[in-house]
Design a protein around this motif. Structure first.
Motif, PDB file in Angstrom:
ATOM      1  N   PRO A  24      -1.584   1.672  -3.644  1.00 52.42           N
ATOM      2  CA  PRO A  24      -0.247   0.840  -4.013  1.00 52.42           C
ATOM      3  C   PRO A  24      -0.708  -0.334  -4.951  1.00 52.42           C
ATOM      4  O   PRO A  24       0.190  -0.905  -5.656  1.00 52.42           O
ATOM      5  CB  PRO A  24       0.361   0.420  -2.538  1.00 52.42           C
ATOM      6  CG  PRO A  24      -0.599   0.762  -1.462  1.00 52.42           C
ATOM      7  CD  PRO A  24      -1.447   1.825  -1.975  1.00 52.42           C
ATOM      8  N   LEU A  25      -2.114  -0.672  -4.669  1.00 54.02           N
ATOM      9  CA  LEU A  25      -2.297  -1.996  -5.609  1.00 54.02           C
ATOM     10  C   LEU A  25      -2.582  -1.458  -6.919  1.00 54.02           C
ATOM     11  O   LEU A  25      -2.183  -2.096  -7.734  1.00 54.02           O
ATOM     12  CB  LEU A  25      -3.823  -2.586  -4.964  1.00 54.02           C
ATOM     13  CG  LEU A  25      -3.697  -3.553  -3.663  1.00 54.02           C
ATOM     14  CD1 LEU A  25      -4.967  -3.589  -2.883  1.00 54.02           C
ATOM     15  CD2 LEU A  25      -2.855  -4.717  -3.914  1.00 54.02           C
ATOM     16  N   VAL A  26      -2.929  -0.108  -7.045  1.00 54.67           N
ATOM     17  CA  VAL A  26      -2.948   0.211  -8.381  1.00 54.67           C
ATOM     18  C   VAL A  26      -1.523   0.583  -9.026  1.00 54.67           C
ATOM     19  O   VAL A  26      -1.171   0.423 -10.155  1.00 54.67           O
ATOM     20  CB  VAL A  26      -3.692   1.593  -8.573  1.00 54.67           C
ATOM     21  CG1 VAL A  26      -3.554   2.461 -10.022  1.00 54.67           C
ATOM     22  CG2 VAL A  26      -5.297   1.420  -8.295  1.00 54.67           C
ATOM     23  N   ARG A  53     -14.151   2.399 -11.323  1.00 59.71           N
ATOM     24  CA  ARG A  53     -13.471   1.518 -10.441  1.00 59.71           C
ATOM     25  C   ARG A  53     -12.372   0.754 -11.478  1.00 59.71           C
ATOM     26  O   ARG A  53     -12.816   0.363 -12.715  1.00 59.71           O
ATOM     27  CB  ARG A  53     -14.148   0.387  -9.897  1.00 59.71           C
ATOM     28  CG  ARG A  53     -13.352  -0.462  -9.069  1.00 59.71           C
ATOM     29  CD  ARG A  53     -14.220  -1.566  -8.472  1.00 59.71           C
ATOM     30  NE  ARG A  53     -14.928  -2.813  -9.374  1.00 59.71           N
ATOM     31  CZ  ARG A  53     -15.667  -3.531  -8.960  1.00 59.71           C
ATOM     32  NH1 ARG A  53     -15.603  -4.035  -7.859  1.00 59.71           N
ATOM     33  NH2 ARG A  53     -15.857  -4.594 -10.070  1.00 59.71           N
ATOM     34  N   ILE A  54     -11.177   0.643 -11.342  1.00 66.35           N
ATOM     35  CA  ILE A  54     -10.191   0.093 -12.251  1.00 66.35           C
ATOM     36  C   ILE A  54     -10.301  -1.282 -11.942  1.00 66.35           C
ATOM     37  O   ILE A  54     -10.267  -1.868 -10.858  1.00 66.35           O
ATOM     38  CB  ILE A  54      -8.696   0.746 -11.799  1.00 66.35           C
ATOM     39  CG1 ILE A  54      -8.518   2.200 -12.298  1.00 66.35           C
ATOM     40  CG2 ILE A  54      -7.702  -0.177 -12.482  1.00 66.35           C
ATOM     41  CD1 ILE A  54      -7.192   2.611 -11.578  1.00 66.35           C
ATOM     42  N   THR A  55     -10.176  -1.996 -13.212  1.00 68.09           N
ATOM     43  CA  THR A  55     -10.310  -3.546 -12.927  1.00 68.09           C
ATOM     44  C   THR A  55      -8.771  -4.169 -12.740  1.00 68.09           C
ATOM     45  O   THR A  55      -7.577  -3.505 -13.017  1.00 68.09           O
ATOM     46  CB  THR A  55     -10.539  -3.872 -14.622  1.00 68.09           C
ATOM     47  OG1 THR A  55     -10.665  -5.396 -14.552  1.00 68.09           O
ATOM     48  CG2 THR A  55      -9.573  -3.543 -15.588  1.00 68.09           C
ATOM     49  N   ASP A  56      -8.720  -5.105 -11.939  1.00 70.59           N
ATOM     50  CA  ASP A  56      -7.811  -5.789 -11.428  1.00 70.59           C
ATOM     51  C   ASP A  56      -7.229  -6.789 -12.450  1.00 70.59           C
ATOM     52  O   ASP A  56      -6.071  -7.560 -12.206  1.00 70.59           O
ATOM     53  CB  ASP A  56      -8.050  -6.186 -10.010  1.00 70.59           C
ATOM     54  CG  ASP A  56      -9.003  -7.494 -10.092  1.00 70.59           C
ATOM     55  OD1 ASP A  56      -9.721  -7.554 -10.904  1.00 70.59           O
ATOM     56  OD2 ASP A  56      -9.195  -7.941  -8.682  1.00 70.59           O
ATOM     57  N   ASN A  57      -7.912  -7.244 -13.469  1.00 69.75           N
ATOM     58  CA  ASN A  57      -7.503  -8.084 -14.534  1.00 69.75           C
ATOM     59  C   ASN A  57      -6.730  -7.603 -15.601  1.00 69.75           C
ATOM     60  O   ASN A  57      -7.020  -6.957 -16.389  1.00 69.75           O
ATOM     61  CB  ASN A  57      -8.926  -8.840 -15.213  1.00 69.75           C
ATOM     62  CG  ASN A  57      -8.519  -9.959 -16.144  1.00 69.75           C
ATOM     63  OD1 ASN A  57      -7.190 -10.156 -16.258  1.00 69.75           O
ATOM     64  ND2 ASN A  57      -9.565 -10.887 -16.563  1.00 69.75           N
ATOM     65  N   ALA A 100      -9.727   7.717 -10.087  1.00 67.91           N
ATOM     66  CA  ALA A 100     -10.567   6.424 -10.049  1.00 67.91           C
ATOM     67  C   ALA A 100     -10.340   5.684  -8.710  1.00 67.91           C
ATOM     68  O   ALA A 100      -9.895   6.121  -7.698  1.00 67.91           O
ATOM     69  CB  ALA A 100      -9.737   5.584 -11.131  1.00 67.91           C
ATOM     70  N   LEU A 101     -11.459   4.584  -8.556  1.00 67.43           N
ATOM     71  CA  LEU A 101     -11.245   3.725  -7.442  1.00 67.43           C
ATOM     72  C   LEU A 101     -10.640   2.453  -7.587  1.00 67.43           C
ATOM     73  O   LEU A 101     -10.622   1.936  -8.806  1.00 67.43           O
ATOM     74  CB  LEU A 101     -12.479   3.830  -6.804  1.00 67.43           C
ATOM     75  CG  LEU A 101     -13.384   4.868  -6.613  1.00 67.43           C
ATOM     76  CD1 LEU A 101     -14.942   4.452  -6.161  1.00 67.43           C
ATOM     77  CD2 LEU A 101     -12.900   5.850  -5.875  1.00 67.43           C
ATOM     78  N   PHE A 102     -10.100   1.904  -6.823  1.00 68.66           N
ATOM     79  CA  PHE A 102      -9.605   0.729  -6.423  1.00 68.66           C
ATOM     80  C   PHE A 102     -10.213  -0.054  -5.463  1.00 68.66           C
ATOM     81  O   PHE A 102     -10.412   0.448  -4.098  1.00 68.66           O
ATOM     82  CB  PHE A 102      -8.147   0.356  -6.747  1.00 68.66           C
ATOM     83  CG  PHE A 102      -7.725  -1.168  -7.326  1.00 68.66           C
ATOM     84  CD1 PHE A 102      -7.796  -1.176  -8.397  1.00 68.66           C
ATOM     85  CD2 PHE A 102      -7.381  -2.180  -6.413  1.00 68.66           C
ATOM     86  CE1 PHE A 102      -7.298  -2.628  -8.811  1.00 68.66           C
ATOM     87  CE2 PHE A 102      -6.707  -3.405  -6.552  1.00 68.66           C
ATOM     88  CZ  PHE A 102      -6.834  -3.516  -7.991  1.00 68.66           C
ATOM     89  N   PHE A 103     -10.540  -1.572  -5.477  1.00 69.65           N
ATOM     90  CA  PHE A 103     -10.699  -2.177  -3.992  1.00 69.65           C
ATOM     91  C   PHE A 103      -9.772  -1.750  -3.027  1.00 69.65           C
ATOM     92  O   PHE A 103      -8.757  -2.448  -2.979  1.00 69.65           O
ATOM     93  CB  PHE A 103     -11.005  -3.373  -4.303  1.00 69.65           C
ATOM     94  CG  PHE A 103     -11.591  -4.320  -2.882  1.00 69.65           C
ATOM     95  CD1 PHE A 103     -12.636  -3.835  -2.236  1.00 69.65           C
ATOM     96  CD2 PHE A 103     -10.664  -5.267  -2.374  1.00 69.65           C
ATOM     97  CE1 PHE A 103     -12.918  -4.496  -1.075  1.00 69.65           C
ATOM     98  CE2 PHE A 103     -11.194  -5.968  -1.295  1.00 69.65           C
ATOM     99  CZ  PHE A 103     -12.260  -5.540  -0.630  1.00 69.65           C
ATOM    100  N   GLY A 104     -10.087  -1.151  -1.940  1.00 73.88           N
ATOM    101  CA  GLY A 104      -9.361  -0.926  -0.617  1.00 73.88           C
ATOM    102  C   GLY A 104      -9.791  -1.350   0.621  1.00 73.88           C
ATOM    103  O   GLY A 104      -9.346  -1.034   1.646  1.00 73.88           O
ATOM    104  N   GLY A 105     -10.908  -2.385   0.581  1.00 69.30           N
ATOM    105  CA  GLY A 105     -11.403  -2.747   1.849  1.00 69.30           C
ATOM    106  C   GLY A 105     -12.775  -1.864   2.318  1.00 69.30           C
ATOM    107  O   GLY A 105     -12.678  -0.787   2.183  1.00 69.30           O
ATOM    108  N   ASP A 106     -13.467  -2.796   2.905  1.00 69.36           N
ATOM    109  CA  ASP A 106     -14.711  -1.912   3.399  1.00 69.36           C
ATOM    110  C   ASP A 106     -14.577  -1.670   5.000  1.00 69.36           C
ATOM    111  O   ASP A 106     -14.011  -2.708   5.665  1.00 69.36           O
ATOM    112  CB  ASP A 106     -15.885  -2.832   3.278  1.00 69.36           C
ATOM    113  CG  ASP A 106     -17.292  -2.228   3.379  1.00 69.36           C
ATOM    114  OD1 ASP A 106     -17.406  -1.237   4.032  1.00 69.36           O
ATOM    115  OD2 ASP A 106     -18.291  -2.522   2.968  1.00 69.36           O
ATOM    116  N   ASP A 107     -15.001  -0.511   5.512  1.00 71.36           N
ATOM    117  CA  ASP A 107     -14.805  -0.208   7.003  1.00 71.36           C
ATOM    118  C   ASP A 107     -16.122  -0.685   7.544  1.00 71.36           C
ATOM    119  O   ASP A 107     -16.048  -0.594   8.744  1.00 71.36           O
ATOM    120  CB  ASP A 107     -14.630   1.329   6.819  1.00 71.36           C
ATOM    121  CG  ASP A 107     -15.757   2.147   6.545  1.00 71.36           C
ATOM    122  OD1 ASP A 107     -16.472   1.498   5.691  1.00 71.36           O
ATOM    123  OD2 ASP A 107     -15.663   3.388   6.856  1.00 71.36           O
TER     124      ASP A 107
END
Length: 760
Positions: free
Chosen positions: A512-514, A555-559, A477-484
């Motif tokens: 690590p956020l996941v 994308r994994i939800t952060d809520n 899966a993906l998680f928000f990791g910043g845009d380059d």
């Protein structure tokens, strides 16, 4: 009012009786009159080539052949057991290949190359000579003669087949994988002497064993590589990997510490309010921290390197990976339910490791902690800088998969930051693929999304899949990791020492956020969810996408509330079950009487996860356990055989857990490939009127070295723990949650840290 996800689903799963399918006729593409001539010539040619090998390349006069089976013989029951037994041959390993057979038995085989297995069979030259003699004299046993008909090709396992090409000439350090185990002392010494005779050197202290494989590191001139690979028990030769932590950083120099002085005050206040922390449940393996600058009681630091590094990017990387787990992003700090996660940080990488051959020391340090089984969750945001191989064992992946195979730890791993290659060189797709150990079957690999907003896509730099087979959908899966991109949003992380804002991007920080999310979920559910369930819930939450190779399951939800709460028209049920028999269980999907007569559409989502031992020697059969799931939506609808007029013994099925839904329309995957995946998600939509006491048949699959287990082994299968998460949602108001809770009294809301506005 919020309503809590329901547990105890496994109490509605009962032992099933699997009736099986009628066996068909065994295919015979090569009858004995044909196969005897074909195989006789191939064995004869192989022996002629083997005679040209140096004597010290064939210890104990043993050679290794590559035996490719006809694609019609993929079933485990077709394994050529008699041939191996009669001629004292040993299967060392296997891998997947694609062939267009000489004798095609169906249209697919006629049209294109199809998947099959090549087995590496070892034996003395005299054993192969005896096989040749028996074929020529027609004295071969009946069962072995049948096995001959399964062979598509037989050759010596040649040097050319073992070498992974690279373009640079000169002296290099190569990773060499041998089909030898720790107890094969004589043959290991034979190999060391063989390398010495080629004017190469082998790092004896860096040899590592995983199962029946030895991973060695040899420094030698590339002109000697063909000779090196001619040693019988060499499996693969490839350039030794390096490590790269630093292609994921972005720092905005205009941000001053004074503008964020309030962040230090917030953290100081939160730390002062912490009670007895107890032991940390999360481990981080990364670069170092400045121990004398640490102030948080939530963080313990262990330096496993014994080094005295200077201030470097190693420390910045380790600092922000751990900060992401402890505090999350700066945006989270102002949240009312912000939580500080207890972390044990292990420094496993130092400046000296830039010269660590094969990164063996780094891996050893990680394993020394994980093998003690003291942590439920761990984060790894470093690893070898090399694309994950499809068909050959990798030291990092094999070692960590073995440790995690019992399902006791959730390993969260950064997928890598090589995806940017595709922007300018789409033809170099393989170089953009995920980095080991993110291809672990028993791990959760995380790539990066470029945004936290409703519209998002894979960040350019995030490494892509596919992964292994099995383990095809990677990253998970993906998680928000910043845009380059220069104008894109960056991650806003908190410095551990100065409490300043750090702007970053990279999968090193998405992972690590996941990890933090998993730890929060574990804390909120009082630690009662097993590792497979935590992983299943994370995947279950994903916002789906059609780009599985780039984004995995989405994308994994952060809520965090989305994981544990339902509304009136939605119910999520967690099954934490066990399988002990191959027939498996029949698990009921809760369906109240009122739903059966309601005129509404139902959205169903199901996520399955389990952990398994792995077979390092057989990448094509890497997972030893699998699960086959069949959806039966209506218990009173049966098919009638038009020819016999008899009714089927089992209720009708509905296509759901099939290869296309799980893995997509990938032609190169075997028909049963999805059954050996360890974590996947499916969904469906149907009318409520089409279901009645719906159920899932969950069947336990096993294999050993790619072939079937004996009846004795089948009678004493190891327990397989599985986690299943099912969500039902009605598109009209139905009060589904309460109806299910009233009719299924064994289902109970899971235990959580209760807040006043929650219904349990």
């Amino acid at each position: 009012m919020k309503k809590v996800v329901l547990g105890n689903g496994e109490k509605y799963a009962f032992d099933n009786v699997y009736r099986g399918r009628p066996t068909g006729d065994e295919p015979r593409p090569y009858p004995y009159s044909v196969s005897s001539r074909r195989v006789s010539k191939k064995v004869s040619d192989t022996l002629k080539v083997a005679e040209k090998l140096p004597k010290d390349a064939t210890p104990d006069d043993e050679i290794v052949t590559a035996v490719t089976l006809h694609p019609s013989f993929l079933a485990k029951s077709y394994y050529p057991t008699s041939l191996l037994k009669d001629y004292s041959l040993k299967s060392l390993g296997s891998k997947e290949v694609f062939v267009k057979p000489e004798a095609a038995v169906n249209k697919e085989q006629q049209q294109r190359p199809v998947s099959t297995s090549v087995y590496y069979l070892a034996g003395k030259k005299t054993s192969f000579e005896r096989l040749l003699s028996d074929i020529e004299k027609n004295t071969i046993s009946e069962q072995s003669s049948i096995d001959l008909g399964k062979i598509e090709d037989l050759t010596l396992f040649s040097s050319e087949q073992k070498i992974k090409k690279h373009t640079e000439s000169g002296i290099h350090t190569y990773e060499v994988v041998l089909h030898l185990k720790n107890s094969d002392t004589k043959k290991i010494n034979d190999f060391i002497n063989y390398i010495s005779n080629l004017n190469g050197t082998i790092s004896k202290d860096k040899i590592r064993y995983v199962g029946d494989l030895a991973f060695c590191f040899v420094k030698i001139d590339d002109q000697q590589i063909l000779d090196l690979a001619s040693f019988s028990f060499v499996r693969v030769v490839r350039i030794a990997p390096k490590i790269n932590l630093f292609n994921s950083s972005f720092q905005d120099g205009d941000i001053s510490s004074s503008s964020h002085i309030n962040l230090k005050d917030q953290i100081t206040y939160k730390n002062s309010d912490l009670k007895d922390l107890g032991d940390a449940n999360v481990a981080v393996f990364d670069g170092g921290l400045f121990y004398n600058k640490l102030t948080s009681p939530s963080l313990r630091y262990f330096d496993l390197t014994g080094s005295s590094d200077n201030d470097s990017e190693i420390f910045t990387h380790g600092e922000l990976v751990t900060s992401a787990i402890m505090y999350g992003t700066i945006d989270e700090l102002s949240s009312d339910n912000h939580e500080i996660i207890n972390v044990d940080h292990y420094k496993v990488y130092c400046e000296e490791d830039e010269d660590d051959i094969g990164l063996v020391d780094v891996l050893d340090r990680i394993c020394s902690v994980l093998e003690n089984k003291n942590y439920k969750i761990a984060n790894i945001s470093l690893g070898p800088e090399v694309p994950a191989p499809d068909d050959e064992p990798n030291l990092w992946t094999s070692t960590l998969d073995k440790i995690a195979g019992d399902g006791s730890i959730l390993l969260v791993i950064a997928a890598g930051n090589t995806g940017g290659i595709l922007k300018n060189s789409p033809q170099d797709y393989d170089l953009a693929r995920i980095q080991p150990p993110a291809d672990m079957l028993n791990g959760l690999s995380i790539g990066a999304a470029n945004s936290n907003a409703d519209i998002w896509e894979r960040a350019n730099y995030s490494s892509v899949g596919p992964g292994r087979r099995p383990g095809y959908v990677k990253p998970d899966a993906l998680f928000f990791g910043g845009d380059d991109e220069p104008t894109g949003d960056k991650l806003r992380l908190l410095g551990l020492y100065d409490f300043e804002e750090k702007l970053k991007f990279g999968t090193s920080y998405a992972a690590p956020l996941v990890t933090r999310l998993a730890a929060r979920l574990d804390n909120m559910t009082l630690g009662k969810m097993n590792v497979a369930t935590l992983r299943a819930l994370l995947i279950h939450s994903t916002e789906s996408t059609s780009d599985k190779k780039g984004c995995g399951w989405g994308r994994i939800t952060d809520n965090i509330e989305n994981y544990i709460f339902c509304d009136d028209n939605t119910v999520t049920v967690i099954y934490q079950g066990t399988l002990t028999k191959s027939s498996g269980v029949r698990a009921a999907i809760p369906c109240p009487e009122s739903l059966k007569i309601s005129k509404t559409k139902i959205d169903l989502a199901a996520t399955l996860c389990f952990y398994t031992e792995v077979d390092h020697k057989h990448p094509v059969s890497y997972s030893r356990a699998g699960i086959e799931v069949t959806f039966r939506p209506h218990s009173e609808k049966f098919k009638i055989n038009k020819e016999t007029g008899k009714m089927a013994l089992e209720a009708n099925t509905r296509t759901l857990f099939n290869k296309e839904n799980i893995l997509g329309n990938e032609q190169n995957l075997r028909k049963d490939a999805h059954k050996w995946e360890t974590c996947y998600k499916v969904d469906d939509v149907f009318q409520a009127s089409t279901i009645n006491d719906p159920a899932l048949d969950i069947k336990y699959l096993t294999r050993d070295e790619g072939h079937a287990l004996t009846s004795k082994e089948m009678a004493s299968l190891p327990i397989l723990n599985y986690s299943l998460v099912i969500t039902l949602r009605t598109r009209k108001n139905t009060n589904l949650y309460d109806e299910i809770l009233n009719e299924y009294d064994l289902l109970q809301p899971i235990s959580i840290n209760i807040t006043p506005d929650v219904t349990v």
